[in-house]
Structures are given as structure tokens and as C-alpha cells.
Write an enzyme that holds these catalytic residues in place. Structure first.
Site, PDB file in Angstrom:
ATOM      1  N   ASP A  11      54.154 151.917 -12.088  1.00 26.14           N
ATOM      2  CA  ASP A  11      52.989 151.977 -12.972  1.00 26.14           C
ATOM      3  C   ASP A  11      52.603 150.546 -13.320  1.00 26.14           C
ATOM      4  OD1 ASP A  11      52.991 154.749 -12.999  1.00 26.14           O
ATOM      5  OD2 ASP A  11      54.182 154.876 -14.828  1.00 26.14           O
ATOM      6  N   ASP A 130      48.853 166.034 -13.116  1.00 27.63           N
ATOM      7  CA  ASP A 130      49.712 166.003 -14.299  1.00 27.63           C
ATOM      8  C   ASP A 130      49.640 167.376 -14.950  1.00 27.63           C
ATOM      9  OD1 ASP A 130      50.550 163.248 -14.225  1.00 27.63           O
ATOM     10  OD2 ASP A 130      48.507 162.718 -14.803  1.00 27.63           O
TER      11      ASP A 130
END
EC number: 4.3.2.10
Length: 259
Positions: A11, A130
């Protein structure tokens, strides 16, 4: 026997790799290019970069990170985060990415999946989802798709399984499913979620969210049916190496690429 892939996930925020728990409380994990090169040398099968920078002004930083990384690594690189158009996808692929990952933008404009697949081929398009468990105790399992995951995740009302089916129909060549409930918690993948997706998906499925040990990755493959397993914290902070994971899997009969 199909070789399973081990994928470190990076990330990237403002040019640095960070990792949080359930998308919050980020810790700095290092320079993305240096980490990518180290994972390449360590035997990772692929890498995933997610640009979690909120500001579009800093998007150019990610292009530079991808360019520098592509010059250093020789394994497939997937890039996601903030890709809202075919031009955005092209920019990342031109910078050196092998695949692009679509998430929030695809929810609001599903045709983006089809447009990307037509322009670059389905093999370049990863649909990242997600998902959060929303069923009440005693009810059949159900997961909802969320967007803008971070400090302010937004429910969409979309059933995760149905959204994935649609994404595949539109041309996604791979699915990355991330359990929001498990993300960063190191309690293992949501195997029930993973099983529900691998049961209906004709394209490869990457398991994401919750790895705390090589055994979690083993279960994701053997019990969950994942074609690839993704992890961040256990690699970035030195708990386990890619070699540790591959050795553990190979000793238990899972086919992996050894170096």
C-alpha cells in the site's frame, strides 16, 4: 498441478509503503522500490501496488514509483488505486505495470471493466473487491461491497458475490477479494467468503485480508480454493519471508515456484 502464487501487497501513500489494521492506523513500512526489489529477489511470484493517496496532485508520484520499480523487478506487477479511466490504466501500463486493479471506479462505472478489457485484454484487468460480512447471526452468510475503504468506507448495497459475477461477465480476468473484517488483523482469511467466490468464479481468485502466518495462506489455498494468496504485514515487518511461506506450503503438498 497448478502452481499457486505468493503475492506481497504494498500500500503506497505519498511515495511510501504503509500498512494499517482495517485500513486505519498506518505504519511506515519503507520505500516501495526497495521493498519491491527485495521481494523480487526473495522469490515472490507477483507484486501488487495499491495507491492509497487521497490527493490527485500526488498521483504522479505513483507513476514514478511504478517506472522505477519496473526497471528493478522481473515479476508481474499489478497497480491499483485511483484508476478512473482507460487513460489512467494506460498511464500505469505504460509506466511498467503488467495488470491494473479496479475497485471503487468500477462500482460506479461498471463499463470501465469492459472498456479496459477491450483495450488491453482481460488478462490485464483485475477486479478488486472490498467485502464486509453483513448477515445477522443465524442468517445465511452475506457480504456487501464497500468503496472508499479507509477512514470513511461507504456501503454500496451490492452483494459481493453478485458483483463479482457481473465483473467477470464484463471482462475481468482475475478477482482479488479482500475481507474488510479480517484486514490487517492477522486472524486468517475469511474462508467462507473465499469459498463462496471460488465456487462461482471461472477466473483466478486472489485471497486478501487477514494473514498472520503461512498456515493461513495454506488454508486459503487448500480450504478456500484460492489460486493466489496476498499478504502485507507478515512480510513488511519481518515476521516471515516469502521463502518461509513457500517452504511451508511445499512441505504440505502445495505446488509453488521455488527459487
Amino acid at each position: 498441478m497448478l502452481t499457486r502464487r505468493i503475492i506481497p501487497c504494498l500500500d503506497v501513500k505519498a511515495g511510501r509503503v504503509v500498512k494499517g489494521v482495517k485500513f486505519l492506523n498506518h505504519r511506515d513500512a519503507g520505500d516501495p522500490v526497495e521493498l519491491a526489489a527485495a521481494y523480487n529477489a526473495a522469490g515472490a511470484d507477483e507484486l501488487v501496488f495499491y495507491d492509497i493517496t487521497a490527493s490527485s496532485d500526488e498521483r504522479a508520484i505513483m507513476v514514478e514509483v511504478v517506472e522505477r520499480t519496473a526497471a528493478e523487478v522481473f515479476i508481474p506487477l499489478t497497480v491499483g488505486g485511483g484508476l478512473r479511466s482507460v487513460d489512467d490504466m494506460y498511464r500505469m501500463l505504460r509506466a511498467g505495470a503488467d495488470k491494473v486493479s479496479l475497485n471503487t471506479a468500477a462500482v460506479y462505472n461498471p463499463q470501465l471493466i469492459a472498456e479496459g478489457a477491450r483495450r488491453f485484454g482481460s488478462q490485464c484487468i483485475v477486479l478488486s473487491v472490498d467485502a464486509k460480512r453483513v448477515n445477522a447471526p443465524g442468517e445465511p452468510p452475506r457480504w456487501e461491497v464497500f468503496t472508499h475503504t479507509g477512514a470513511n468506507p461507504r456501503p454500496t448495497g451490492l452483494d459481493a458475490i453478485e458483483w463479482i459475477k457481473r465483473g467477470i461477465d464484463l471482462g475481468a480476468g482475475e478477482i482479488c477479494i479482500n475481507s474488510m473484517d479480517a484486514d490487517g488483523a492477522r486472524t486468517g482469511y475469511d474462508l467462507e467468503l473465499l469459498q463462496a467466490i471460488t465456487a462461482i468464479s471461472p477466473v483466478p481468485v486472489i485471497a486478501s485480508g487477514g494473514v498472520g502466518s503461512p498456515h493461513d495462506m495454506y488454508r486459503g489455498i487448500v480450504e478456500g480454493g484460492a489460486d493466489a494468496v496476498l499478504a502485507a504485514s507478515i512480510f513488511h515487518f519481518g515476521d516471515y519471508s516469502v521463502a518461509d511461506v513457500k517452504r511451508y506450503l511445499a512441505e504440505r503438498g502445495v505446488a509453488v515456484r521455488m527459487i
